[in-house]
Design an enzyme around this catalytic site. Structure first.
Site, short mmCIF file in Angstrom:
data_model
loop_
_atom_site.label_atom_id
_atom_site.label_comp_id
_atom_site.label_asym_id
_atom_site.label_seq_id
_atom_site.Cartn_x
_atom_site.Cartn_y
_atom_site.Cartn_z
N GLY A 1 0.81 -1.21 0.00
CA GLY A 1 0.00 0.00 0.00
C GLY A 1 0.85 1.27 0.00
O GLY A 1 2.08 1.22 0.04
N TYR B 1 -15.61 3.58 6.55
CA TYR B 1 -14.19 3.66 6.88
C TYR B 1 -14.00 4.37 8.24
O TYR B 1 -13.27 3.90 9.11
CB TYR B 1 -13.46 4.43 5.76
CG TYR B 1 -12.00 4.67 5.98
CD1 TYR B 1 -11.09 3.62 6.01
CD2 TYR B 1 -11.51 5.98 6.13
CE1 TYR B 1 -9.73 3.86 6.19
CE2 TYR B 1 -10.16 6.22 6.29
CZ TYR B 1 -9.28 5.16 6.32
OH TYR B 1 -7.94 5.40 6.50
N1 SER Z 1 -6.48 9.05 3.08
C1 SER Z 1 -7.61 8.39 3.67
C2 SER Z 1 -8.78 8.40 2.77
O1 SER Z 1 -8.91 9.36 2.05
C3 SER Z 1 -7.97 9.07 4.95
O2 SER Z 1 -7.41 8.39 6.00
O3 SER Z 1 -9.55 7.51 2.80
#
Ligand code: SER
Length: 325
Positions: A16, A148
């Protein structure tokens, strides 16, 4: 019981955006062979693959992760595997499964195998529309509206619970958007702040998926790596928080970012076509109060907007010249 010393590290999500660079930094610090990189299905970069051990493993497959912990005598885990915000809205079930059930597997294995320390990243996505948007405090309302974000708040809480209940030394911070030039982010909302550089260099134009006034907290990868290593190195006695440190380096609107890029590439043009990610961005803070991190483990960023932009354009410009972009 005497805990093992910190030397055999397992990194999940090593293919990642953050994992790629974290593995290389850890290998430099602790030795190539002492850092096992793992990924679910994407092959990591050649650099990661050629510099030390790599294994495919899914954090939802607890038995396979345990085999690796034993095989490599792991004492520390950086759990960087995650489904990000935009993909998480498309596949909320998968997001919960990887980010929560996967995390719980990692934490249970850490307890059962008496590991020394675990790093669990959180995010600005832990905040929500009711959170104060400017200079967002460390202690505040955590009512996210993305899956998320739900997994990130739950991850913070479960990590702090494991710390209290089982004495497992878990540390984590709420990463802002991370800007980098090695591996592209995969399916987040802050991805525009990375894509804009690649497109500016390759095509001198970019169509942004959030509007020009969108302001989010951001950080350049060298600061992200430094923050991660520094928090993991901090004396536990100096930490009042564990899994939920606010951290930030800069905040800017997309228009300000585009203007900064234009200082280096005057022909660059940015246009705006907001999609579903606008709503996600609008639910997150514009700027962050990270004074707890500054106080408890001396956090201090090195890169602001101008310095980050200059470096990004230099690094990506060189890659482009070599046909590697
Ligand atoms: N960079 C991530 C996102 O945009 C945020 O933690 O999902």
């Amino acid at each position: 019981m005497v805990k093992k010393s910190m030397k055999n590290i397992l990194v999940t999500g090593a293919a990642g955006q953050i994992g790629t660079e974290l593995v290389m930094a850890l290998r430099q610090k602790f030795g190539n062979d002492n850092v096992l990189a793992t990924g679910r299905k994407t092959k990591p970069t050649k650099q990661v693959l050629n510099s030390g051990p790599f294994e495919f493993v899914n954090i939802n497959d607890k038995e396979s992760v345990e085999k690796l912990i034993k095989k490599y005598d792991i004492d520390t885990i950086y759990n960087m595997a995650a489904i990000l915000s935009a993909v998480g809205e498309d596949r909320p079930g998968l997001c919960w499964n990887v980010n929560m059930n996967g995390l719980i597997n990692i934490l249970d294995l850490a307890v059962q195998n008496d590991l020394t320390r675990v790093f669990v990243p959180s995010s600005i996505a832990a905040f929500g529309p009711e959170t104060p948007k400017n200079n967002t405090p460390q202690e505040t309302i955590l009512k996210p509206t993305t899956m998320y974000g739900v997994t990130k708040v739950s991850g913070e809480l479960i990590s702090d619970y494991y710390f209290q209940k089982f004495g497992l030394d878990i540390r984590g911070m709420r990463y802002p958007g991370i800007i980098s030039n090695e591996t592209l982010p995969g399916g987040g909302t802050t991805d525009y702040a990375v894509e804009i550089f690649y497109e500016a260099i390759k095509n001198k134009k970019y169509e942004c998926f959030v509007n020009k006034d969108t302001v989010l907290p951001m950080m350049y990868m060298p600061d992200c790596i430094k923050a991660t290593l520094d928090l993991m190195d901090a004396e536990i006695s100096s930490l009042k928080h564990h899994s939920d440190f606010n951290v930030t380096a800069m905040s800017f609107s997309v228009e300000e970012l585009a203007d900064e890029i234009k200082k280096h590439i005057p022909e660059f043009r940015c246009t705006y076509k907001p999609d579903f990610r606008q709503k996600i961005a609008d639910s997150w803070p514009r700027s962050i109060d990270d004074s707890a991190a500054r106080k408890e483990w001396n956090w201090k960023p090195e890169y602001n907007l101008a310095k980050m932009t200059e470096d990004m354009i230099q690094v990506l410009g060189k890659k482009h010249e070599k046909g590697k972009l």
